[in-house]
Design an enzyme around this catalytic site. Structure first.
Site, PDB file in Angstrom:
ATOM      1  CG  HIS A 146      -0.461  -0.036   2.543  1.00 27.27           C
ATOM      2  ND1 HIS A 146      -0.262   1.104   3.288  1.00 27.27           N
ATOM      3  CD2 HIS A 146      -0.081  -1.070   3.341  1.00 27.27           C
ATOM      4  CE1 HIS A 146       0.201   0.772   4.482  1.00 27.27           C
ATOM      5  NE2 HIS A 146       0.332  -0.542   4.553  1.00 27.27           N
TER       6      HIS A 146
ATOM      7  CG  ASP B  26      -3.100   3.879   2.418  1.00 27.25           C
ATOM      8  OD1 ASP B  26      -2.505   2.811   2.139  1.00 27.25           O
ATOM      9  OD2 ASP B  26      -4.067   3.920   3.202  1.00 27.25           O
TER      10      ASP B  26
ATOM     11  CD  GLU C 121      -3.252  -1.794   5.466  1.00 24.62           C
ATOM     12  OE1 GLU C 121      -3.459  -2.779   6.181  1.00 24.62           O
ATOM     13  OE2 GLU C 121      -2.801  -0.730   5.931  1.00 24.62           O
ATOM     14  CD  GLU C 122      -1.818   2.173   7.456  1.00 29.64           C
ATOM     15  OE1 GLU C 122      -2.585   1.683   8.300  1.00 29.64           O
ATOM     16  OE2 GLU C 122      -0.592   1.976   7.446  1.00 29.64           O
TER      17      GLU C 122
ATOM     18  CG  ASP D  80       1.921  -3.698   5.166  1.00 33.79           C
ATOM     19  OD1 ASP D  80       2.613  -2.796   5.658  1.00 33.79           O
ATOM     20  OD2 ASP D  80       0.670  -3.634   5.083  1.00 33.79           O
TER      21      ASP D  80
ATOM     22  NE  ARG E   6      -6.081  -3.974  15.700  1.00 34.69           N
ATOM     23  CZ  ARG E   6      -5.482  -3.461  14.636  1.00 34.69           C
ATOM     24  NH1 ARG E   6      -5.288  -4.177  13.546  1.00 34.69           N
ATOM     25  NH2 ARG E   6      -5.082  -2.206  14.641  1.00 34.69           N
TER      26      ARG E   6
HETATM   27  N1  BES Z   1       1.204  -3.040   8.029  1.00 41.12           N
HETATM   28  C1  BES Z   1       0.154  -2.887   8.962  1.00 41.12           C
HETATM   29  C2  BES Z   1      -0.271  -4.186   9.599  1.00 41.12           C
HETATM   30  C3  BES Z   1       0.783  -4.931  10.391  1.00 41.12           C
HETATM   31  C4  BES Z   1       1.860  -4.289  10.970  1.00 41.12           C
HETATM   32  C5  BES Z   1       0.667  -6.280  10.539  1.00 41.12           C
HETATM   33  C6  BES Z   1       2.815  -5.001  11.683  1.00 41.12           C
HETATM   34  C7  BES Z   1       1.596  -6.992  11.269  1.00 41.12           C
HETATM   35  C8  BES Z   1       2.688  -6.350  11.829  1.00 41.12           C
HETATM   36  C9  BES Z   1      -1.021  -2.252   8.263  1.00 41.12           C
HETATM   37  O1  BES Z   1      -0.652  -1.158   7.471  1.00 41.12           O
HETATM   38  C10 BES Z   1      -1.984  -1.685   9.254  1.00 41.12           C
HETATM   39  O2  BES Z   1      -1.611  -0.847  10.018  1.00 41.12           O
HETATM   40  N2  BES Z   1      -3.224  -2.075   9.152  1.00 41.12           N
HETATM   41  C11 BES Z   1      -4.272  -1.481   9.881  1.00 41.12           C
HETATM   42  C12 BES Z   1      -5.530  -1.944   9.204  1.00 41.12           C
HETATM   43  C13 BES Z   1      -6.785  -1.353   9.691  1.00 41.12           C
HETATM   44  C14 BES Z   1      -6.830   0.121   9.506  1.00 41.12           C
HETATM   45  C15 BES Z   1      -7.944  -2.019   9.014  1.00 41.12           C
HETATM   46  C16 BES Z   1      -4.206  -1.908  11.321  1.00 41.12           C
HETATM   47  O3  BES Z   1      -3.775  -3.030  11.623  1.00 41.12           O
HETATM   48  O4  BES Z   1      -4.563  -1.100  12.192  1.00 41.12           O
HETATM   49 MN    MN Z   2       0.953  -1.575   6.330  1.00 45.10          MN
HETATM   50 MN    MN Z   3      -0.387   0.585   8.905  1.00 40.28          MN
END
Ligand code: BES
Ligand code: MN
Ligand code: MN
Length: 456
Positions: A88, A90, A156-157, A184, A332
């Site tokens: 992603h 963003d 994604e964020e 990621d 979560r």
């Molecule tokens: N890259 C992260 C997710 C992540 C980070 C997974 C470290 C495992 C280890 C991703 O960009 C993220 O922050 N996702 C959000 C998604 C949400 C907004 C639906 C999250 O996890 O808060």
């Molecule tokens: Mn990410």
């Molecule tokens: Mn993130």
């Protein structure tokens, strides 16, 4: 003849400078003011993919959302696998700005070996690794060892809504592949890689509580008219008990229990409590007593309040009963909770505990299911062997607590497993001030990606 590996080693400085260009674009998907910057980042990615020698590059426009960046190179023949590389472009909002030691969109390398900028680790630096790995093959061999497609999203964020809709449409044929490769996530330490086989899902909820039609003097009305901020606080206080057990009826109904085998496997992940406390500054760990910290983060659902808006937060004192107040709360999720089911249980519970002295509006902002990847697929072995070549250690299989909404969808709707080959570090401060990316991991990440494409 230069090899791809020699190419990436000879171009380290240039690749870092290019990454900095991308990091200067404030592509903050949560903030409507940055719509233009988000698009600029998409266009930058598209150009970088063309430079790397990818073909059919285009922005896939989405209905009111941010464009998807697509490009491919499909000349290795049907007998070679096709890898979809996902990432992603963003980033999270950089606030609070005054806590950044260098401005979030002025990428800065420091003597500690890190590159500081919003998005450096999550996810611009990591997705760019794959652009450069592909470029290394195209600029040396003039071809790739297998077929590649890229899909890089810009939401994604904020829940990944446009990519989710794209996958549900017929157009998703375009991104069909044998496996998805995603960078990621994080390694455990600079020398201990990790392959993430489990991610949590998410239900993100918004609550509005409204009382009187305007703000009121708390002396003239307090005690006789209910205060929406008091009510909201009371609602929030009833969502969890002091041990972190969620109190919403039925919340745990579909939580898949951890098998003894998996508990043993998760127990192999070193969890250095002192190091975590030192890094985070938290006074002590916390959570459901029946589970280890690694299990609480990786395999148990949670509920957290992210923001409460309401009342007077300026300087000094003001005595007011605020008319309308708001909260942002996420849960979560783990297999087999579904976001739809959890959204409904949350809404029903909040409505049932709201007194008639106010009105409440509860709704879902976005949601995604959790995912567990089949860790026996051949691409996993290739990723593991690639890490060994560059970092000298076999990766540990772990579940991480974050979410990448599309990973579950790739699996359930397209039958594609994702290999989560991350190069971040737990100390990268993602989503926090002073986000950073370990520069050596950027370089070694490119080499690992080069090996992966050869080994798979
Ligand atoms: N890259 C992260 C997710 C992540 C980070 C997974 C470290 C495992 C280890 C991703 O960009 C993220 O922050 N996702 C959000 C998604 C949400 C907004 C639906 C999250 O996890 O808060
Ligand atoms: Mn990410
Ligand atoms: Mn993130």
């Amino acid at each position: 003849m230069t090899t791809p590996l020699e190419y990436v080693r000879a171009h380290r400085d240039a690749h870092l400078e290019e990454l900095k260009e991308l990091l200067r674009i404030p592509s903050i998907s949560a903030q409507p003011d940055h719509k233009g910057d988000v698009r600029a980042a998409a266009e930058w990615m598209l150009a970088a993919l063309a430079t790397a020698g990818m073909e059919n590059g285009r922005l896939i426009e989405t209905d009111g959302g941010n464009p998807l960046v697509y490009a491919d190179w499909l000349h290795s023949g049907d007998d070679k696998p096709t890898v979809l590389i996902y990432g992603h472009y963003d980033v999270q909002p950089p606030e609070p700005l005054d806590l950044w030691e260098s401005p979030p969109f002025e990428p800065t390398t420091r003597d500690d070996g890190y590159l500081y900028a919003r998005g450096s680790s999550d996810d611009k630096g990591q997705v760019f690794i794959h652009v450069k790995a592909v470029e290394a093959y195209m600029k040396t061999d003039g071809r790739l060892p297998l077929n590649i497609k890229f899909i890089v999203e810009g939401e994604e964020e904020v829940g990944g809504g446009s990519l989710a809709a794209f996958i549900k449409s017929n157009a998703s044929e375009q991104i069909k592949a044998d496996v998805v490769l995603v960078s990621d996530t994080a390694m455990l330490t600079p020398t201990q890689p990790a392959i993430v086989y489990g991610l949590r899902g998410m239900s993100y909820m918004l609550i509005d509580v409204t009382g009187p039609a305007r703000d009121l003097h708390s002396g003239g009305y307090g005690g006789a008219i209910d205060n929406p901020l008091n009510v909201l606080s009371h609602i929030i206080a009833q969502l969890k008990d002091m041990d972190g057990v969620v109190q919403i009826p039925g919340f745990y109904d579909n939580v898949r229990n951890l098998s003894e085998d998996e508990r043993v496997m998760l127990g192999k992940r070193p969890f250095d409590e002192a190091a975590v406390l030192d890094d985070t500054g938290a006074p002590q760990l916390w959570g459901e007593p029946a589970f280890t910290p690694a299990e609480r983060i990786g395999a148990r659902p949670t509920l957290d309040v992210h923001g409460i808006i309401g009342g007077y937060t300026g300087e000094g004192a003001k005595t007011v009963l605020p008319s309308t107040v708001h909260a942002k709360i996420s849960m979560r999720l783990v297999p087999d909770q579904s976001p739809e089911e959890i959204n409904k249980k949350f809404i029903d519970f909040v409505q049932s505990i709201t007194p008639p002295t106010v009105t409440v509006n509860v709704r879902a902002e976005h949601g995604a299911a959790a995912s567990i990847t089949d860790w026996t697929v051949p691409a996993m072995q290739a990723a593991s062997a690639a890490y060994v070549k560059t970092f000298g250690n076999e990766p540990i299989l772990v579940r991480m607590g974050g979410s990448i909404p599309v990973v579950g969808q790739f699996q359930s709707e397209m039958g594609m497993e994702s290999v989560l080959m991350g190069f971040g570090l737990p100390t990268d401060h993602i989503h926090s001030p002073n986000e950073r990316f370990y520069v050596d991991n950027f370089y070694l990440g490119i080499e690992t990606a080069v090996h992966f494409l050869q080994l798979y």
